[in-house]
Structures are given as structure tokens and as C-alpha cells.
Scaffold this motif. Structure first.
Motif, PDB file in Angstrom:
ATOM      1  N   THR A  28      -4.242   6.074   6.295  1.00  0.00           N
ATOM      2  CA  THR A  28      -5.686   5.900   6.519  1.00  0.00           C
ATOM      3  C   THR A  28      -5.949   4.646   7.338  1.00  0.00           C
ATOM      4  N   ALA A  29      -5.268   3.561   6.995  1.00  0.00           N
ATOM      5  CA  ALA A  29      -5.456   2.309   7.725  1.00  0.00           C
ATOM      6  C   ALA A  29      -5.039   2.466   9.188  1.00  0.00           C
ATOM      7  N   ARG A  30      -3.928   3.138   9.424  1.00  0.00           N
ATOM      8  CA  ARG A  30      -3.484   3.347  10.809  1.00  0.00           C
ATOM      9  C   ARG A  30      -4.500   4.184  11.586  1.00  0.00           C
ATOM     10  N   VAL A  81     -15.055   1.564   7.939  1.00  0.00           N
ATOM     11  CA  VAL A  81     -13.832   1.343   8.700  1.00  0.00           C
ATOM     12  C   VAL A  81     -13.634  -0.146   8.940  1.00  0.00           C
ATOM     13  N   THR A 100      -2.703   5.211   1.809  1.00  0.00           N
ATOM     14  CA  THR A 100      -3.461   4.043   2.263  1.00  0.00           C
ATOM     15  C   THR A 100      -2.988   3.594   3.632  1.00  0.00           C
ATOM     16  N   THR A 101      -1.687   3.598   3.838  1.00  0.00           N
ATOM     17  CA  THR A 101      -1.120   3.197   5.128  1.00  0.00           C
ATOM     18  C   THR A 101      -1.573   4.151   6.234  1.00  0.00           C
ATOM     19  N   ASP A 113     -15.587  -3.677   7.785  1.00  0.00           N
ATOM     20  CA  ASP A 113     -16.612  -4.121   6.846  1.00  0.00           C
ATOM     21  C   ASP A 113     -17.905  -4.559   7.514  1.00  0.00           C
ATOM     22  N   ASP A 171      -7.711   4.358  10.976  1.00  0.00           N
ATOM     23  CA  ASP A 171      -8.885   3.508  11.186  1.00  0.00           C
ATOM     24  C   ASP A 171      -8.656   2.540  12.351  1.00  0.00           C
ATOM     25  N   VAL A 172      -7.468   1.942  12.389  1.00  0.00           N
ATOM     26  CA  VAL A 172      -7.149   1.014  13.480  1.00  0.00           C
ATOM     27  C   VAL A 172      -7.172   1.753  14.820  1.00  0.00           C
ATOM     28  N   PRO A 222       0.829  -1.199   0.000  1.00  0.00           N
ATOM     29  CA  PRO A 222       0.000   0.000   0.000  1.00  0.00           C
ATOM     30  C   PRO A 222       0.869   1.256   0.000  1.00  0.00           C
TER      31      PRO A 222
END
Length: 187
Positions: A107-109, A174, A104-105, A176, A111-112, A100
Motif C-alpha cells: 500500500t505504501a509503495r 495518502v 502495508t508495504t 497527511d 501511495d508513493v 510493516p
């Protein structure tokens, strides 16, 4: 010119001799996948019929040569694709990078972190049940045994955990399962 009776004979021999042709073709081309694909192509050609001007002396030999020619085409195609991929990778080494990107990284962090914040507000048992079911993939009946509750209570806690997350993100994708709604249904 090949008659319909000859095509019918070839189809019948193909079906009855398939295992032998497949084994022989696998040995010659050195690949099960290529042999199977070539035999599929051969079957399609047999199903379509068509015009062939040569005489078929031995249906078994003729079928094998049809399959072998199909396999040669497949091998040439795959070799050509392989060379193309090598050239493209040399020109742009990032093209094959499935990692990613920075956005993307990030955003994922985020979200986590947001999900962790919601988990921190949950009662201990609900959080533990949720983590066991979702991340550890423990069957619900084992979770019920682990926490000394009934299966229905595990289901209720999971539903409440989904509701907590859904309410926090109001349908943002965030997680599914949370995006489908607090009850697990589309909203």
C-alpha cells in the motif's frame, strides 16, 4: 502509631533533603530513572499519609529507607517484566517485529507511486518548492531566496501543490497534509 505531625515532618525533610536523597539513591540502585521513580512513589506515599506503627528516630534515614524499598520493588517489577519479554520473544520471534507487513508495504509503495505521478504533472518550480518544504524541511524564507521569489509566492505554490494532490486523491489519506483539504483546513 505515626501522627500527622510526623508525616508533616517527613514531607518537610523530603523536600529539603531531596537532592541528597536522590544522589544517594542513584548510587545505591545504579539508575537515575529508577531512583526518580522510587522518589516519586515515596512522595505519593508521604502525601497519602497512612498508618505506620514504628517510631521514626531519624527522618532522613527513614525517608531513604522508604525510597530504597520503593526502588527495590521497581527493580523486581522490571526484572520480572524483562524475563516475561524474553520468554515471549523466544516463543514467537515475530512478536517484537515492528517492520510493516507485506500488505502495508504494498500500500505504501502504491501511495508513493501515486504521489510521484502527481508531482510529475506539477510545474517544475512548484514541484521543487514542494519537495524542499516537505521532504527536505527547508524553511520557507530559504526556499524563497533559493528560487528568487517572495515568501508569499512560496506559500501560494505550496497551496497549489496541496490542491493538486488533494484533487487527485479526493481526501484519501495518502499524504497527511493533503487529507486536511486543499487549503490546509478540515473539510
Amino acid at each position: 502509631m505515626m501522627t500527622e505531625a510526623t508525616w508533616t515532618l517527613l514531607r518537610r525533610v523530603y523536600l529539603s533533603d531531596y537532592p541528597r536523597i536522590r544522589r544517594q539513591l542513584q548510587r545505591v540502585v545504579g539508575s537515575t530513572e529508577v531512583a526518580d521513580e522510587a522518589l516519586q512513589d515515596t512522595y505519593v506515599r508521604l502525601a497519602e499519609g497512612g498508618r505506620i506503627t514504628e517510631h521514626v528516630g531519624s527522618p532522613k534515614k527513614y525517608l531513604f529507607m522508604m525510597a530504597l524499598n520503593a526502588a527495590r520493588k521497581i527493580l523486581r517489577r522490571d526484572k520480572s517484566r524483562s524475563r516475561y519479554i524474553e520468554v515471549v520473544e523466544k516463543l514467537d520471534p515475530d512478536i517484537a517485529d515492528d517492520a510493516p507487513g507485506p500488505e502495508t508495504t504494498a500500500t505504501a509503495r502504491a501511495d508513493v507511486s501515486a504521489v510521484r505521478a502527481v508531482l510529475a504533472t506539477m510545474p517544475d518550480r512548484r514541484r521543487a518548492i514542494f519537495i524542499a518544504a516537505l521532504f527536505e524541511e527547508v524553511p520557507l524564507h530559504e526556499i524563497a531566496d533559493r528560487y528568487g521569489v517572495g515568501l508569499r509566492m512560496v506559500q501560494i505554490e505550496l497551496k497549489k501543490a496541496r490542491q493538486d494532490i488533494f484533487e487527485r486523491f479526493k481526501g484519501a489519506n495518502v499524504v497527511d497534509f493533503a487529507a486536511s483539504g486543499p487549503n490546509g483546513s478540515e473539510e
